[in-house]
Motif scaffolding. Sequence first.
Motif, PDB file in Angstrom:
ATOM      1  N   TYR A 133       0.823  -1.216   0.000  1.00  0.00           N
ATOM      2  CA  TYR A 133       0.000   0.000   0.000  1.00  0.00           C
ATOM      3  C   TYR A 133       0.856   1.265   0.000  1.00  0.00           C
ATOM      4  O   TYR A 133       0.566   2.228  -0.709  1.00  0.00           O
ATOM      5  CB  TYR A 133      -0.921   0.001   1.228  1.00  0.00           C
TER       6      TYR A 133
ATOM      7  N   TYR B 186      -8.310   0.620  -1.884  1.00  0.00           N
ATOM      8  CA  TYR B 186      -7.678   1.871  -1.482  1.00  0.00           C
ATOM      9  C   TYR B 186      -7.740   2.955  -2.565  1.00  0.00           C
ATOM     10  O   TYR B 186      -7.153   4.025  -2.410  1.00  0.00           O
ATOM     11  CB  TYR B 186      -6.220   1.609  -1.074  1.00  0.00           C
TER      12      TYR B 186
ATOM     13  N   LYS C 242       0.776   4.257  -2.653  1.00  0.00           N
ATOM     14  CA  LYS C 242       0.241   5.557  -2.241  1.00  0.00           C
ATOM     15  C   LYS C 242       1.193   6.685  -2.637  1.00  0.00           C
ATOM     16  O   LYS C 242       0.763   7.752  -3.103  1.00  0.00           O
ATOM     17  CB  LYS C 242       0.022   5.564  -0.730  1.00  0.00           C
TER      18      LYS C 242
ATOM     19  N   PHE D  71      -6.621   3.202  -5.795  1.00  0.00           N
ATOM     20  CA  PHE D  71      -5.430   3.543  -6.571  1.00  0.00           C
ATOM     21  C   PHE D  71      -5.800   3.672  -8.045  1.00  0.00           C
ATOM     22  O   PHE D  71      -5.617   2.759  -8.850  1.00  0.00           O
ATOM     23  CB  PHE D  71      -4.333   2.498  -6.360  1.00  0.00           C
TER      24      PHE D  71
ATOM     25  N   GLN E 175       0.870   7.079  -6.355  1.00  0.00           N
ATOM     26  CA  GLN E 175      -0.460   7.616  -6.650  1.00  0.00           C
ATOM     27  C   GLN E 175      -0.501   9.127  -6.437  1.00  0.00           C
ATOM     28  O   GLN E 175      -1.110   9.863  -7.223  1.00  0.00           O
ATOM     29  CB  GLN E 175      -1.501   6.931  -5.754  1.00  0.00           C
ATOM     30  N   ASP E 176       0.144   9.604  -5.397  1.00  0.00           N
ATOM     31  CA  ASP E 176       0.090  11.018  -5.035  1.00  0.00           C
ATOM     32  C   ASP E 176       1.168  11.855  -5.719  1.00  0.00           C
ATOM     33  O   ASP E 176       1.276  13.048  -5.462  1.00  0.00           O
ATOM     34  CB  ASP E 176       0.225  11.171  -3.517  1.00  0.00           C
TER      35      ASP E 176
END
Length: 244
Positions: A42, A76, A46, A78, A49-50
């Motif tokens: 994760y 989550y 993350k 994504f 993703q950001d």
Amino acid sequence: MEEGRKGKRRCTAIVLAAGQGKRMHSQTPKQYLELGDRPVIYYALKTFQDSFIDEIILVASKDEIEYCSKNVVEKYGFSKVTKIVAGGKERYHSVYEGIKAADCDYIFIHDGARPFVTADMLERAYRCVIQYDACVIGMPAKDTVKIADGEGFAKDTPNRDTVWTIQTPQVFSYDLIKRGYSLLIEKERELLQKSIKITDDAMVVETLIGQKVKLIEGSYSNIKITTPEDLQLADVLLKDGFHP
């Protein structure tokens, strides 16, 4: 960052989640083990993703694609994960499957069991790959390194000032890394007969193309979860304030 990305070069992250993690002594693959209250993978997802990354291609074991899709990507949110492709027998087979599925200018190859990649690392790597076409995250070695002979005796001691331990992401221009991996697959049997083992992505372009690879400092916290002790250390780092 935007100023450095004039012309909008497309960046894809390949996140590897096909490893079995035999040294973890767990029925659950290491990338899906719980760290905090989330799976290990994760945290890297993350961060990507950001970030400025345009697309994430996840490489998972064939039998775990559905699980990964439902319990990680969908759960989550994504949204940048556009494809989940089946990995291969060895790590380099899995990377090659990810490369074939990509369409971009630059590729960031990252181990899903390395949760503490940061936005700053990605920014530094991006600036570097534009200039050098090939760069890897790593850190200068803190310990003295010995080269062993075939009988387990110390044969040589490299100058510690020139020794780095290599991490991920490893970042390349797409055409360069695709050419390197295509040659690797083509010459795989020949390399194995010569006992040449490809252990990371940089070695592919170093060995098969002769491309110099630039080293960029990452972080000593950018650990890979390989053993139960690594998971314990990761839990400490997470509680110490890491937030993707």
